[in-house]
Design a protein around this motif. Structure first.
Motif, PDB file in Angstrom:
ATOM      1  N   CYS A  95      32.362  34.076  49.042  1.00  0.00           N
ATOM      2  CA  CYS A  95      33.572  34.890  48.858  1.00  0.00           C
ATOM      3  C   CYS A  95      34.268  35.071  50.199  1.00  0.00           C
ATOM      4  O   CYS A  95      33.620  35.086  51.248  1.00  0.00           O
ATOM      5  CB  CYS A  95      33.204  36.259  48.293  1.00  0.00           C
ATOM      6  SG  CYS A  95      32.425  36.191  46.691  1.00  0.00           S
ATOM      7  N   ILE A 121      38.021  37.099  52.028  1.00  0.00           N
ATOM      8  CA  ILE A 121      39.118  38.043  51.829  1.00  0.00           C
ATOM      9  C   ILE A 121      40.367  37.462  52.463  1.00  0.00           C
ATOM     10  O   ILE A 121      40.350  37.042  53.625  1.00  0.00           O
ATOM     11  CB  ILE A 121      38.780  39.416  52.432  1.00  0.00           C
ATOM     12  CG1 ILE A 121      37.552  39.991  51.725  1.00  0.00           C
ATOM     13  CG2 ILE A 121      39.969  40.367  52.314  1.00  0.00           C
ATOM     14  CD1 ILE A 121      37.068  41.302  52.277  1.00  0.00           C
ATOM     15  N   HIS A 122      41.449  37.431  51.693  1.00  0.00           N
ATOM     16  CA  HIS A 122      42.726  36.937  52.171  1.00  0.00           C
ATOM     17  C   HIS A 122      43.814  37.865  51.644  1.00  0.00           C
ATOM     18  O   HIS A 122      43.917  38.064  50.436  1.00  0.00           O
ATOM     19  CB  HIS A 122      42.965  35.503  51.696  1.00  0.00           C
ATOM     20  CG  HIS A 122      44.303  34.958  52.092  1.00  0.00           C
ATOM     21  ND1 HIS A 122      44.597  34.643  53.401  1.00  0.00           N
ATOM     22  CD2 HIS A 122      45.412  34.686  51.375  1.00  0.00           C
ATOM     23  CE1 HIS A 122      45.840  34.199  53.459  1.00  0.00           C
ATOM     24  NE2 HIS A 122      46.358  34.217  52.238  1.00  0.00           N
ATOM     25  N   HIS A 179      44.163  41.121  51.713  1.00  0.00           N
ATOM     26  CA  HIS A 179      43.596  42.281  51.017  1.00  0.00           C
ATOM     27  C   HIS A 179      43.210  41.960  49.579  1.00  0.00           C
ATOM     28  O   HIS A 179      43.265  42.819  48.698  1.00  0.00           O
ATOM     29  CB  HIS A 179      44.540  43.479  51.069  1.00  0.00           C
ATOM     30  CG  HIS A 179      44.896  43.895  52.456  1.00  0.00           C
ATOM     31  ND1 HIS A 179      43.969  44.411  53.327  1.00  0.00           N
ATOM     32  CD2 HIS A 179      46.061  43.839  53.138  1.00  0.00           C
ATOM     33  CE1 HIS A 179      44.559  44.674  54.473  1.00  0.00           C
ATOM     34  NE2 HIS A 179      45.831  44.329  54.394  1.00  0.00           N
ATOM     35  N   GLU A 180      42.830  40.723  49.316  1.00  0.00           N
ATOM     36  CA  GLU A 180      42.321  40.302  48.016  1.00  0.00           C
ATOM     37  C   GLU A 180      41.030  39.526  48.236  1.00  0.00           C
ATOM     38  O   GLU A 180      40.913  38.774  49.199  1.00  0.00           O
ATOM     39  CB  GLU A 180      43.328  39.403  47.286  1.00  0.00           C
ATOM     40  CG  GLU A 180      44.603  40.112  46.890  1.00  0.00           C
ATOM     41  CD  GLU A 180      45.591  39.178  46.212  1.00  0.00           C
ATOM     42  OE1 GLU A 180      45.481  37.939  46.386  1.00  0.00           O
ATOM     43  OE2 GLU A 180      46.472  39.684  45.515  1.00  0.00           O
ATOM     44  N   TRP A 227      38.422  36.660  47.058  1.00  0.00           N
ATOM     45  CA  TRP A 227      38.429  35.405  46.311  1.00  0.00           C
ATOM     46  C   TRP A 227      37.039  34.796  46.347  1.00  0.00           C
ATOM     47  O   TRP A 227      36.322  34.925  47.340  1.00  0.00           O
ATOM     48  CB  TRP A 227      39.418  34.419  46.934  1.00  0.00           C
ATOM     49  CG  TRP A 227      40.834  34.868  46.853  1.00  0.00           C
ATOM     50  CD1 TRP A 227      41.464  35.755  47.686  1.00  0.00           C
ATOM     51  CD2 TRP A 227      41.801  34.480  45.885  1.00  0.00           C
ATOM     52  NE1 TRP A 227      42.757  35.924  47.283  1.00  0.00           N
ATOM     53  CE2 TRP A 227      43.000  35.154  46.183  1.00  0.00           C
ATOM     54  CE3 TRP A 227      41.769  33.613  44.799  1.00  0.00           C
ATOM     55  CZ2 TRP A 227      44.147  34.996  45.437  1.00  0.00           C
ATOM     56  CZ3 TRP A 227      42.921  33.452  44.048  1.00  0.00           C
ATOM     57  CH2 TRP A 227      44.095  34.142  44.359  1.00  0.00           C
ATOM     58  N   LYS A 246      40.215  34.719  41.795  1.00  0.00           N
ATOM     59  CA  LYS A 246      40.398  36.057  42.353  1.00  0.00           C
ATOM     60  C   LYS A 246      39.393  37.018  41.727  1.00  0.00           C
ATOM     61  O   LYS A 246      39.142  36.980  40.527  1.00  0.00           O
ATOM     62  CB  LYS A 246      41.818  36.543  42.075  1.00  0.00           C
ATOM     63  CG  LYS A 246      42.152  37.872  42.690  1.00  0.00           C
ATOM     64  CD  LYS A 246      43.591  38.222  42.406  1.00  0.00           C
ATOM     65  CE  LYS A 246      43.892  39.616  42.889  1.00  0.00           C
ATOM     66  NZ  LYS A 246      45.278  39.984  42.597  1.00  0.00           N
ATOM     67  N   LEU A 250      38.288  41.046  41.056  1.00  0.00           N
ATOM     68  CA  LEU A 250      38.939  42.323  40.833  1.00  0.00           C
ATOM     69  C   LEU A 250      38.028  43.445  41.329  1.00  0.00           C
ATOM     70  O   LEU A 250      36.975  43.712  40.750  1.00  0.00           O
ATOM     71  CB  LEU A 250      39.236  42.495  39.339  1.00  0.00           C
ATOM     72  CG  LEU A 250      40.073  41.385  38.718  1.00  0.00           C
ATOM     73  CD1 LEU A 250      40.140  41.557  37.217  1.00  0.00           C
ATOM     74  CD2 LEU A 250      41.461  41.368  39.313  1.00  0.00           C
ATOM     75  N   ARG A 303      40.586  49.094  45.659  1.00  0.00           N
ATOM     76  CA  ARG A 303      41.104  48.996  47.017  1.00  0.00           C
ATOM     77  C   ARG A 303      40.081  49.536  48.021  1.00  0.00           C
ATOM     78  O   ARG A 303      39.882  48.967  49.094  1.00  0.00           O
ATOM     79  CB  ARG A 303      42.433  49.775  47.113  1.00  0.00           C
ATOM     80  CG  ARG A 303      43.078  49.785  48.480  1.00  0.00           C
ATOM     81  CD  ARG A 303      43.559  48.448  48.944  1.00  0.00           C
ATOM     82  NE  ARG A 303      44.475  47.846  47.989  1.00  0.00           N
ATOM     83  CZ  ARG A 303      44.793  46.561  48.010  1.00  0.00           C
ATOM     84  NH1 ARG A 303      44.279  45.764  48.919  1.00  0.00           N
ATOM     85  NH2 ARG A 303      45.608  46.052  47.135  1.00  0.00           N
ATOM     86  N   ILE A 359      37.406  46.964  48.685  1.00  0.00           N
ATOM     87  CA  ILE A 359      37.918  45.852  49.499  1.00  0.00           C
ATOM     88  C   ILE A 359      38.019  46.259  50.964  1.00  0.00           C
ATOM     89  O   ILE A 359      37.617  45.513  51.860  1.00  0.00           O
ATOM     90  CB  ILE A 359      39.270  45.357  48.960  1.00  0.00           C
ATOM     91  CG1 ILE A 359      39.094  44.754  47.561  1.00  0.00           C
ATOM     92  CG2 ILE A 359      39.882  44.322  49.899  1.00  0.00           C
ATOM     93  CD1 ILE A 359      40.382  44.409  46.857  1.00  0.00           C
TER      94      ILE A 359
END
Length: 159
Positions: A55, A57-58, A60-61, A63, A87, A89, A92, A95
């Motif tokens: 995994c 993070i790009h 603030h998401e 993947w 993606k 889920l 926030r 993350i």
């Protein structure tokens, strides 16, 4: 009227067995996955793999990269690519906490288990992990072998 839980026959659970051998888990999270129709159908048939998956993070998401989901047999031109980025889920807060933890060296996010919950949704259990050194891996193998020997001995001596 049949209940929704009656439709789901078998529990689908696809594990990343190598992750437990290669990493110490610092924190575990459960994330939903954004999938297409043919992807969820293939996962419900158990035709997916988490080998060499990680995994990142790009923007603030979160993947997941390199997760294999086989093409759905009955899917026509609507079939999906087998190894696309998907993606995840997460809240926030989760993350942001992952982003802060990933700043320290030697820490990564590893998928552990892909499963279908009681509502029929695919979920991915991920973990914040630190890589094991070679001597840690040897100790893990020794503990596993010792546990196996004790179980064998217990099974042979029971009357």
């Amino acid at each position: 009227m049949a209940k929704k839980t009656d439709k789901i026959k078998a529990k689908i659970s696809i594990k990343n067995r190598k992750a437990e051998f290669d990493y110490f888990f610092l924190m575990r999270l459960t994330a939903g996955i954004v999938l297409t129709g043919t992807e969820i159908k293939s996962i419900r048939q158990g035709r997916a793999s988490l080998v060499d998956t990680y995994c990142y993070i790009h923007a603030h998401e979160v993947w997941v990269k390199n997760m294999y989901v086989a093409e759905y047999f009955y899917g026509s031109f609507n079939n999906h690519p087998t190894r696309r980025d998907r993606k995840l889920l997460l809240n926030r807060r989760e993350i942001v906490r992952l982003e802060q933890q990933l700043k320290s060296p030697g820490v990564t996010v590893v998928p552990l288990q892909l499963y279908v919950d009681e509502n029929g949704r695919a979920k991915l259990e991920i973990a914040l992990a630190r890589g094991k050194k070679m001597y840690d891996k040897r100790a893990t193998m020794k503990d596993r072998d010792d546990r196996r020997e004790m179980d064998r001995a217990k099974k042979n001596h029971s009357y």
